[in-house]
Each structure stands twice: as C-alpha cells, then as structure tokens.
Design an enzyme around this catalytic site. Structure first.
Site, PDB file in Angstrom:
ATOM      1  N   CYS A  65       0.841  -1.198   0.000  1.00  0.00           N
ATOM      2  CA  CYS A  65       0.000   0.000   0.000  1.00  0.00           C
ATOM      3  C   CYS A  65       0.879   1.253   0.000  1.00  0.00           C
ATOM      4  O   CYS A  65       1.745   1.418   0.866  1.00  0.00           O
ATOM      5  CB  CYS A  65      -0.918   0.018   1.214  1.00  0.00           C
ATOM      6  SG  CYS A  65      -2.015   1.461   1.241  1.00  0.00           S
TER       7      CYS A  65
ATOM      8  N   ASN B 163       0.037  -8.122 -11.195  1.00  0.00           N
ATOM      9  CA  ASN B 163      -0.996  -7.142 -10.867  1.00  0.00           C
ATOM     10  C   ASN B 163      -0.585  -5.770 -11.388  1.00  0.00           C
ATOM     11  O   ASN B 163       0.590  -5.425 -11.394  1.00  0.00           O
ATOM     12  CB  ASN B 163      -1.184  -7.112  -9.333  1.00  0.00           C
ATOM     13  CG  ASN B 163      -2.123  -6.021  -8.856  1.00  0.00           C
ATOM     14  OD1 ASN B 163      -1.781  -5.235  -7.992  1.00  0.00           O
ATOM     15  ND2 ASN B 163      -3.316  -5.942  -9.399  1.00  0.00           N
TER      16      ASN B 163
ATOM     17  N   GLY C  52      -7.834  -5.332  -9.988  1.00  0.00           N
ATOM     18  CA  GLY C  52      -8.455  -4.452  -9.009  1.00  0.00           C
ATOM     19  C   GLY C  52      -9.405  -3.464  -9.634  1.00  0.00           C
ATOM     20  O   GLY C  52     -10.571  -3.767  -9.891  1.00  0.00           O
ATOM     21  N   ARG C  53      -8.930  -2.253  -9.919  1.00  0.00           N
ATOM     22  CA  ARG C  53      -9.806  -1.156 -10.343  1.00  0.00           C
ATOM     23  C   ARG C  53     -10.611  -1.462 -11.595  1.00  0.00           C
ATOM     24  O   ARG C  53     -11.749  -0.998 -11.732  1.00  0.00           O
ATOM     25  CB  ARG C  53      -8.966   0.108 -10.544  1.00  0.00           C
ATOM     26  CG  ARG C  53      -8.432   0.703  -9.247  1.00  0.00           C
ATOM     27  CD  ARG C  53      -7.526   1.883  -9.495  1.00  0.00           C
ATOM     28  NE  ARG C  53      -6.330   1.511 -10.224  1.00  0.00           N
ATOM     29  CZ  ARG C  53      -5.520   2.357 -10.841  1.00  0.00           C
ATOM     30  NH1 ARG C  53      -5.808   3.654 -10.836  1.00  0.00           N
ATOM     31  NH2 ARG C  53      -4.437   1.931 -11.462  1.00  0.00           N
TER      32      ARG C  53
ATOM     33  N   ASP D 170      -2.715  -2.480 -13.906  1.00  0.00           N
ATOM     34  CA  ASP D 170      -3.154  -2.061 -15.246  1.00  0.00           C
ATOM     35  C   ASP D 170      -3.666  -3.194 -16.123  1.00  0.00           C
ATOM     36  O   ASP D 170      -3.482  -3.167 -17.333  1.00  0.00           O
ATOM     37  CB  ASP D 170      -2.015  -1.333 -15.976  1.00  0.00           C
ATOM     38  CG  ASP D 170      -1.911   0.134 -15.584  1.00  0.00           C
ATOM     39  OD1 ASP D 170      -2.613   0.531 -14.639  1.00  0.00           O
ATOM     40  OD2 ASP D 170      -1.133   0.870 -16.217  1.00  0.00           O
TER      41      ASP D 170
END
Length: 322
Positions: A101, A209, A232-233, A211
């Site tokens: 993070c 992980n 993720g996004r 893009d």
C-alpha cells in the site's frame, strides 16, 4: 492457458457483496479489504466487519497490515480462529500481508510499502505470520510493489526473501510506491521476479498485478511467467472482466455487458449493501461504488449526480434504472 484469476484487495470496495459478485463473474479467489493488525489487537468492532466472510464464500483471503511481527501473528491467529466475532464464520483460504500500500497514512506508519525499505523486518513479519498459517493449514501470502521508487527497485530479491521466509504466494503490483496508481507499469520486473522464483523457490506462486483492464493485457502479463493475475480497479464497474479473460483465453468471443447488464448489476449490488448495512449507511456507501457502473451509460455524469442525491433505496434504484 487460462490463468488463475484473483480480485485485488481494495479499501471501501472488496466487501462480501462485491467479492461474491466477482466470483459469480468468473473470479477464482478474492481478497478482503486490508485489516489493521493493531485494530484487531485492541478489539475494534468496526474492524471486525471487514473480516466477515459469508457462509457460501470459500475462496477468500483476509489481508492484514502492520509491521510488528508479534502483533501480525496475533492478528492472523484471531482471524483464523474467528475470535473477532460472535457470528458463525468461515475460515479464510489464506492470510495475505499488505507490503505494497503506497498511501501516506499507511506507509508513513511503517506499514504497507514501507516494509520494502526494511527487508529484515519484512522477513520477520512473514516468518511469524506463515508459522500461524501453517498451524491452521492455510496459505501465507504477501502483496508487494516494485520498490519504494525507481532508484530503489528490489522486487525480485524481496520476493525471493519472502518465499524463503515462508510465503506460499507473492502478488507483485508492477509500480513503485512513489508511482502510486499513475498510468503505466514496468512488467519487465515481473518477468525477472518470475525467473528468480522459479529457479530458487519454485513452490512459491507469483501473481501479476497492475493495469490489467482487458483480455489482451491479461494475456500479455501471463506470458511473462506469472502463475496468475490479480485485477483491481478494472473490475469495479466491470466485474465481468474475469469472464472476459477466461473466454478470450479459451478462444471465445468475450462477453460484453449491455447497458441493462450494467444497471441491473449496480442495482443488485446496492440492494445487497443495504441489506447488510441498513438503508441510511448502505445508500451512502453505494453512491461511489455504483458510479463505476455508470461510466458506460448515456448521460453518465448527470446520472452520477442524481445518484449522489438519492436518500432511499427505492429512489436510488429508480434513478439508476431510469
């Protein structure tokens, strides 16, 4: 080859509702929002909500953050025994350690990506948590970045160190801490890390992980030697991305959601959130989350504005479906 697909941990998003949606759309495993080891130690009730796993969820890892080896081991023990709740609970498939993070309030306290600046402490954290995980027969993993900045990229050797300290799986986000979430990744370091792990720690899985927003990008990252992909996004307004990657890898035309699919999935998500959180809190938590589904709809800006002013589930759904 169809890679194993994971939903990335995202604060404010990867609760049981969204995890189950992504699983229904082809995701193999999901990860919870990050959970503070210190908050578990001090028995914070709000933190316990983040660790809730529905009875029909059998594919969830719980992610913890912190930097004290003893407190991190204690957090893993609390989560694996269900000591954080009086409700019936499901044991997670693993404990994941957040070592990636980049946000200031996490890294600034020595947690998250700050651990990449202190490999010996990171190794001690991994050893303590993996020892607990072995006792309960679950996977120990960590999510890392390339390094602190472009001048201090250490992901390949850092990942190997974690594997030698007990990690069964490493997820590598192909950006540095300083790059945050800006466009563009550095996949060459994923390939380098894959080669190093396969040579010296072949039992440790490597997950790519960063893009991944299309089947084409997924195929490219898979070609670099990783064992799976974490998204993720890109899944926030398109949970079908997991299905799309699977179908494309199988040589099929990938499913493309219609406007009705987007509206219906958003409405389902809002309803499920309200069931669990109550109407007042649920609607407010749903506004930003439903907005991701609006991006592909006509008049999306006006639609998001109207959703932000909806006060009840009935009003919210009426705006969404109108």
């Amino acid at each position: 080859m169809i890679p194993k697909l994971y939903l990335a941990p995202m604060a404010g998003y990867t609760d049981t509702v969204f995890r189950r949606i992504c699983t229904s759309c082809g995701c193999d495993e999901t990860v919870s929002e990050m959970i503070s080891a210190a908050a578990l130690h001090y028995k914070d009730e709000k933190t316990a909500i983040l660790a809730e796993i529905e009875p029909d969820e059998n594919n969830v890892s719980l992610q913890i953050f912190g930097h004290d080896p003893a407190m991190m081991a204690e957090a893993a023990e609390i989560l694996l025994t269900g000591a954080y709740t009086d409700k019936p609970t499901v044991k997670p498939v693993g404990i994941d350690i957040n070592m990636g993070c980049p946000v200031r309030k996490i890294a600034g306290n020595g947690d998250g990506s700050a651990l990449m600046q202190n490999p010996s402490l990171a190794a001690a954290v991994m050893e303590s948590v993996s020892a607990v995980c072995r006792r309960y027969g679950v996977r120990a993993s960590a999510k890392i970045r390339l390094g602190w900045d472009r001048e201090h990229i250490n992901a390949p050797t850092f990942a190997l160190m974690l594997a030698q300290s007990g990690a069964d799986m490493i997820t590598l986000h192909c950006r540095t801490k300083e790059e945050l979430y800006t466009p563009g990744i550095h996949p060459e370091y994923l390939a380098e890390t894959a080669k190093l792990l396969k040579k010296h720690a072949p039992g440790c899985l490597l997950i790519g992980n960063g893009d991944i927003s299309s089947a084409e990008e997924a195929a490219y990252m898979t070609s670099l030697g990783c064992d799976g992909l974490m998204i993720g996004r890109a899944a926030l307004g398109n949970p079908w991305i997991f299905r799309q990657i699977r179908e494309s890898a199988a040589g099929q035309a990938p499913f493309m959601p219609t406007a009705d699919d987007l509206r219906n999935m958003a409405a389902y998500m809002v309803h499920e959130i309200v069931l669990r959180r109550g109407e007042f809190t649920g609607i407010r938590e749903s506004r930003g989350r439903a907005a991701h589904f609006c991006k592909g709809l006509p008049g999306s800006a006006a639609l998001r504005d109207r959703l932000n002013h909806a006060e009840s589930e009935a009003e919210f759904i009426a705006v969404l479906m109108g």
